[in-house]
Each structure stands twice: as structure tokens, then as C-alpha cells.
Design a protein around this motif. Structure first.
Motif, PDB file in Angstrom:
ATOM      1  N   MET A 231       0.720  -1.289   0.191  1.00  0.00           N
ATOM      2  CA  MET A 231      -0.001  -0.003   0.097  1.00  0.00           C
ATOM      3  C   MET A 231       0.793   1.234   0.123  1.00  0.00           C
ATOM      4  O   MET A 231       1.875   1.049   0.559  1.00  0.00           O
ATOM      5  N   LYS A 232       0.367   2.195  -0.780  1.00  0.00           N
ATOM      6  CA  LYS A 232       1.237   3.470  -0.939  1.00  0.00           C
ATOM      7  C   LYS A 232       1.061   4.425   0.516  1.00  0.00           C
ATOM      8  O   LYS A 232       0.180   4.156   1.083  1.00  0.00           O
ATOM      9  N   HIS A 233       1.989   5.234   0.602  1.00  0.00           N
ATOM     10  CA  HIS A 233       2.084   5.955   1.882  1.00  0.00           C
ATOM     11  C   HIS A 233       1.058   7.168   1.962  1.00  0.00           C
ATOM     12  O   HIS A 233       0.653   7.726   2.918  1.00  0.00           O
ATOM     13  N   LEU A 234       0.513   7.353   0.633  1.00  0.00           N
ATOM     14  CA  LEU A 234      -0.580   8.485   0.296  1.00  0.00           C
ATOM     15  C   LEU A 234      -1.704   7.692  -0.190  1.00  0.00           C
ATOM     16  O   LEU A 234      -1.785   7.182  -1.364  1.00  0.00           O
ATOM     17  N   VAL A 235      -2.811   7.663   0.667  1.00  0.00           N
ATOM     18  CA  VAL A 235      -4.000   7.115  -0.002  1.00  0.00           C
ATOM     19  C   VAL A 235      -5.306   7.938  -0.011  1.00  0.00           C
ATOM     20  O   VAL A 235      -5.449   8.924   1.190  1.00  0.00           O
ATOM     21  N   HIS A 236      -5.882   8.225  -1.061  1.00  0.00           N
ATOM     22  CA  HIS A 236      -6.995   8.996  -1.301  1.00  0.00           C
ATOM     23  C   HIS A 236      -8.328   8.377  -1.387  1.00  0.00           C
ATOM     24  O   HIS A 236      -8.409   7.323  -2.288  1.00  0.00           O
ATOM     25  N   LEU A 237      -9.098   8.160  -0.191  1.00  0.00           N
ATOM     26  CA  LEU A 237     -10.434   7.649  -0.136  1.00  0.00           C
ATOM     27  C   LEU A 237     -11.545   8.608  -0.573  1.00  0.00           C
ATOM     28  O   LEU A 237     -11.699   9.517  -0.039  1.00  0.00           O
ATOM     29  N   LYS A 238     -11.980   8.178  -2.029  1.00  0.00           N
ATOM     30  CA  LYS A 238     -12.925   9.323  -2.623  1.00  0.00           C
ATOM     31  C   LYS A 238     -14.358   8.848  -2.453  1.00  0.00           C
ATOM     32  O   LYS A 238     -14.646   7.652  -3.023  1.00  0.00           O
ATOM     33  N   GLY A 239     -14.927   9.375  -1.586  1.00  0.00           N
ATOM     34  CA  GLY A 239     -16.324   9.097  -1.429  1.00  0.00           C
ATOM     35  C   GLY A 239     -17.370   9.910  -2.610  1.00  0.00           C
ATOM     36  O   GLY A 239     -17.047  10.761  -3.181  1.00  0.00           O
ATOM     37  N   PRO A 240     -18.618   9.609  -2.521  1.00  0.00           N
ATOM     38  CA  PRO A 240     -19.549  10.079  -3.427  1.00  0.00           C
ATOM     39  C   PRO A 240     -19.705  11.505  -2.920  1.00  0.00           C
ATOM     40  O   PRO A 240     -19.817  11.996  -1.496  1.00  0.00           O
ATOM     41  N   SER A 241     -20.097  12.539  -3.767  1.00  0.00           N
ATOM     42  CA  SER A 241     -20.473  13.808  -3.444  1.00  0.00           C
ATOM     43  C   SER A 241     -21.667  13.774  -2.514  1.00  0.00           C
ATOM     44  O   SER A 241     -21.933  14.873  -1.762  1.00  0.00           O
ATOM     45  N   ASP A 242     -22.742  12.968  -2.588  1.00  0.00           N
ATOM     46  CA  ASP A 242     -23.922  12.898  -1.808  1.00  0.00           C
ATOM     47  C   ASP A 242     -23.818  12.144  -0.526  1.00  0.00           C
ATOM     48  O   ASP A 242     -24.584  11.397  -0.036  1.00  0.00           O
ATOM     49  N   ALA A 243     -22.475  11.886   0.048  1.00  0.00           N
ATOM     50  CA  ALA A 243     -22.202  10.921   1.034  1.00  0.00           C
ATOM     51  C   ALA A 243     -23.195  11.144   2.214  1.00  0.00           C
ATOM     52  O   ALA A 243     -23.245  12.335   2.472  1.00  0.00           O
ATOM     53  N   GLY A 244     -23.674  10.263   2.831  1.00  0.00           N
ATOM     54  CA  GLY A 244     -24.447  10.247   3.940  1.00  0.00           C
ATOM     55  C   GLY A 244     -23.798   9.381   5.105  1.00  0.00           C
ATOM     56  O   GLY A 244     -22.414   9.130   4.874  1.00  0.00           O
ATOM     57  N   PRO A 245     -24.249   9.384   6.349  1.00  0.00           N
ATOM     58  CA  PRO A 245     -23.801   8.542   7.378  1.00  0.00           C
ATOM     59  C   PRO A 245     -23.087   7.329   7.094  1.00  0.00           C
ATOM     60  O   PRO A 245     -22.242   6.918   7.477  1.00  0.00           O
ATOM     61  N   GLY A 246     -23.948   6.585   6.095  1.00  0.00           N
ATOM     62  CA  GLY A 246     -23.346   5.144   5.742  1.00  0.00           C
ATOM     63  C   GLY A 246     -22.025   5.312   5.118  1.00  0.00           C
ATOM     64  O   GLY A 246     -21.026   4.675   5.538  1.00  0.00           O
ATOM     65  N   GLU A 247     -21.876   6.102   4.137  1.00  0.00           N
ATOM     66  CA  GLU A 247     -20.529   6.411   3.426  1.00  0.00           C
ATOM     67  C   GLU A 247     -19.415   6.816   4.189  1.00  0.00           C
ATOM     68  O   GLU A 247     -18.250   6.359   4.151  1.00  0.00           O
ATOM     69  N   ARG A 248     -19.924   7.638   5.087  1.00  0.00           N
ATOM     70  CA  ARG A 248     -18.913   8.423   6.172  1.00  0.00           C
ATOM     71  C   ARG A 248     -18.278   7.291   7.028  1.00  0.00           C
ATOM     72  O   ARG A 248     -17.018   7.360   7.153  1.00  0.00           O
ATOM     73  N   GLN A 249     -19.154   6.373   7.571  1.00  0.00           N
ATOM     74  CA  GLN A 249     -18.652   5.302   8.035  1.00  0.00           C
ATOM     75  C   GLN A 249     -17.863   4.561   7.659  1.00  0.00           C
ATOM     76  O   GLN A 249     -16.816   4.082   8.105  1.00  0.00           O
ATOM     77  N   GLN A 250     -18.193   4.248   6.193  1.00  0.00           N
ATOM     78  CA  GLN A 250     -17.397   3.176   5.532  1.00  0.00           C
ATOM     79  C   GLN A 250     -16.000   3.938   5.247  1.00  0.00           C
ATOM     80  O   GLN A 250     -15.008   3.175   5.481  1.00  0.00           O
ATOM     81  N   MET A 251     -15.994   5.082   5.195  1.00  0.00           N
ATOM     82  CA  MET A 251     -14.614   5.830   4.904  1.00  0.00           C
ATOM     83  C   MET A 251     -13.746   5.633   5.980  1.00  0.00           C
ATOM     84  O   MET A 251     -12.636   5.406   6.205  1.00  0.00           O
ATOM     85  N   GLY A 252     -14.582   6.096   7.320  1.00  0.00           N
ATOM     86  CA  GLY A 252     -13.664   5.947   8.478  1.00  0.00           C
ATOM     87  C   GLY A 252     -13.391   4.422   9.011  1.00  0.00           C
ATOM     88  O   GLY A 252     -12.118   4.299   9.396  1.00  0.00           O
ATOM     89  N   GLU A 253     -14.082   3.328   8.639  1.00  0.00           N
ATOM     90  CA  GLU A 253     -13.595   2.059   8.662  1.00  0.00           C
ATOM     91  C   GLU A 253     -12.401   1.591   7.539  1.00  0.00           C
ATOM     92  O   GLU A 253     -11.365   1.284   8.181  1.00  0.00           O
ATOM     93  N   ARG A 254     -12.582   2.217   6.547  1.00  0.00           N
ATOM     94  CA  ARG A 254     -11.424   2.017   5.720  1.00  0.00           C
ATOM     95  C   ARG A 254     -10.046   2.770   6.077  1.00  0.00           C
ATOM     96  O   ARG A 254      -9.146   2.104   5.796  1.00  0.00           O
ATOM     97  N   SER A 255     -10.365   3.958   6.759  1.00  0.00           N
ATOM     98  CA  SER A 255      -8.956   4.617   7.219  1.00  0.00           C
ATOM     99  C   SER A 255      -8.356   3.915   8.074  1.00  0.00           C
ATOM    100  O   SER A 255      -7.240   3.720   8.204  1.00  0.00           O
ATOM    101  N   LYS A 256      -9.110   3.442   9.148  1.00  0.00           N
ATOM    102  CA  LYS A 256      -8.855   2.825  10.526  1.00  0.00           C
ATOM    103  C   LYS A 256      -8.013   1.632   9.941  1.00  0.00           C
ATOM    104  O   LYS A 256      -6.818   1.292  10.545  1.00  0.00           O
TER     105      LYS A 256
END
Length: 329
Positions: free
Chosen positions: A1-26
Motif C-alpha cells: 500500500m502506498k504511503h498516501l491514500v485518497h479515499l474518494k467518497g460520493p458527493s452525496d455521501a451520507g452517514p453510511g458512506e462516511r462510516q465506511q470511509m472511517g472504517e477503511r481509514s482505520k
């Protein structure tokens, strides 16, 4: 995995997508060997929301600089999480891009979470040595599978009807679904669809096209449920405007000699999904039913704008039921 990662979420992200991004970041930080205590989180304020206006870097964004310039206090790898990185000002993005160019890849792991376009300096750095991971919009059908998996991990025995009832109440809001499952896990009585509906009174904030699809399918029960869901979060006139636009598309598709002509009328491409969807459904509604729908929408619009507010719900309910019968495939 690269040292720089861009988690690209949808423009209309809701709580579900934001939680997904948080879990992926972790998970990214764990994979990189970064301890939770060594992760610096920076929440970029929305444009115009910051109280700091002087200097290149706003106060809320300042912690990015030491995180990229110095390592962990204990000699390990540092983690930097920038949430809503798309809201960075141009000067901030330029400064951070320069720091990323100079940062030691073995000493820092960076994750940029976005729900919009990144400023060009950061986009260039990502293209040169970063990795992009797309987080797709979570739909209800995805939420159903998520509930099944989470229920299994909690050793909850949920019937398909009970799962469907949970998704009816929470839609694709996996944060709310998770809390609901936690409550059900300590319930002493059997978990039934009726129990779910009685205990949780939520109305999910879901896309309007789900209502449109239910109406097009002629499903009166689902259409009315979607109607009430939508009106919990938005204004009746917004729904009426959606129905008028949908009717216009149907009428144009019915009148067009071919899909290319129709695409030109709606200023889109023939292979665009909305165009293909409208074209496939063009023969499902007769000209007579289209005229009835137009007349009903006109009367509903007049009623909504001239009659007391108390009449709006029953007006939209009657309109919804009528459209279900006229649009039924």
C-alpha cells in the motif's frame, strides 16, 4: 500500500458512506502499522465555517504541518487523516502538497478523505505517488447484506422480514442500523418485523428516485411508504417538481422517433443510464394515461399552492396512488 491514500467518497455521501470511509481509514492505518495514538486527525472546516481567516493555514488545519514534519514520539510510524480534504483552501493545498513531496514514506502514512474534488496541487501529488480508493454510494440493497453480516457477528437470529423491516426504518444508514442491532441484541423477546417497526420510528433519508421507481412499478404500498419517508426530510413541492420532471421525460420519450432524438431533446447522450431507462419505459404508459397524469399533477400543484397546508399530504397520497395505476408496467 502506498504511503498516501485518497479515499474518494460520493458527493452525496451520507452517514453510511462516511462510516465506511472511517472504517477503511482505520484499516489502512492498521495495515501500515500505525498505532491509534499516533494518528493525527484533521477535520477541514467547510468553506466559510472557519473563524480563522489570517495566514496560509487555518487553525483547524495547522496540525497537518507537524504531523508531516516530525515522526512518532515513540519512533514508530505517524498517521495523518485529513477528513473533507476537498474543502482545503488553495494555499493550504499547495503547502500540504509541498510537505508531502518532502515527507519520508517510511515515517508517515497519510489518508485523505473526500466527498468532492481535490485541489490540483494535491491531485498532482496523488497521481505521482499515491493510491485512490473509491467508496461507492451505499444503497438499500447493500444495506440488507450489511445487516445480515452484522447480525451474524452479534449472533442475532433475524428473519428476512425482520431484516427488511430494519432497512425500511433506516435505509442505507449503517450507523443507525448498527445501533439498532445493538439494542436488539439485548432484547429478551423474539425479534419480529412488528417488533422492529414498533420500536424504531425512523424515516430514512433516501434518494428520490427510489420513490420514482416504486411508482413506476405500480407498487402502491412501497410508493406511499417512500412518500412519507421523503416528506420527513424534504418539502412537498420538491417532490411535485420531481414528478413533473419525470412526466416530461416520459412524454418526450413517447413522442421521440428514436433514442438519439430523445437524447438530444433532454440534452444528454443516448447511452446515459437515465436516457436508456426512460426509453425502455416509453411504451409502458399510454398517451391517455400520460394526459391523465399531467392533469392530475396540474391540479395537485394548484391545490398545494392555494389550499391549507393540512391538505398537502392527502393530495400527494392520492396523486401517488393514481400515478401507480397509470404508470404500472
Amino acid at each position: 500500500m502506498k504511503h498516501l491514500v485518497h479515499l474518494k467518497g460520493p458527493s452525496d455521501a451520507g452517514p453510511g458512506e462516511r462510516q465506511q470511509m472511517g472504517e477503511r481509514s482505520k484499516a489502512i492505518f492498521e495495515q501500515a502499522g500505525v498505532e491509534p495514538a499516533d494518528v493525527v486527525r484533521v477535520d477541514v472546516p467547510a468553506r466559510g465555517a472557519s473563524e480563522s481567516t489570517e495566514g496560509t493555514m487555518r487553525t483547524e488545519v495547522d496540525p497537518v504541518v507537524p504531523a508531516l514534519q516530525s515522526g512518532s514520539l515513540f519512533g514508530g510510524k505517524t498517521g495523518l487523516l485529513v477528513v473533507e480534504a476537498n474543502a482545503l483552501r488553495s494555499g493550504e493545498a499547495y503547502t500540504i502538497a509541498e510537505l508531502l513531496d518532502l515527507a519520508d514514506p517510511d515515517a508517515v502514512q497519510v489518508v485523505l478523505e473526500t466527498t468532492g474534488a481535490l485541489a490540483s496541487p494535491l491531485a498532482k501529488v496523488l497521481k505521482a505517488g499515491g493510491e485512490v480508493i473509491a467508496v461507492k454510494k451505499l444503497r438499500e440493497r447493500d444495506a440488507t447484506g450489511w445487516v445480515v453480516g452484522e447480525a451474524r457477528s452479534r449472533r442475532l437470529n433475524l428473519s428476512k422480514d425482520a431484516v427488511d423491516a430494519l432497512v425500511e426504518r433506516f435505509g442505507s444508514d449503517v450507523a443507525g442500523l448498527g445501533q439498532a442491532l445493538d439494542q436488539l441484541a439485548v432484547a429478551s423477546e423474539p425479534i419480529t418485523p412488528e417488533m422492529v417497526r414498533d420500536r424504531f420510528r425512523n424515516r430514512p433519508d433516501e434518494p428520490m428516485w427510489l420513490f420514482g421507481d416504486a411508482v413506476a412499478a405500480g407498487d402502491v404500498g412501497k410508493s406511499l411508504r417512500r412518500l412519507h419517508d421523503f416528506l420527513t426530510h424534504s418539502h412537498p413541492l420538491v417532490l411535485l417538481a420531481f414528478l413533473e420532471k419525470d412526466l416530461k421525460r416520459r412524454a418526450l420519450a413517447a413522442a421521440a422517433p428514436d433514442v438519439e432524438t430523445y437524447a438530444g431533446w433532454v440534452k444528454s447522450k443516448p447511452d446515459a443510464f437515465p436516457v436508456k431507462k426512460a426509453w425502455r419505459a416509453r411504451s409502458s404508459v399510454s398517451d391517455d394515461d400520460l394526459r391523465k397524469a399531467l392533469s392530475a399533477l396540474t391540479r395537485a400543484d394548484e391545490t398545494m399552492k392555494t389550499q391549507p397546508e393540512e391538505t398537502q399530504l392527502v393530495t400527494l397520497e392520492r396523486l401517488t396512488v393514481a400515478l401507480c395505476y397509470w404508470y404500472r408496467k
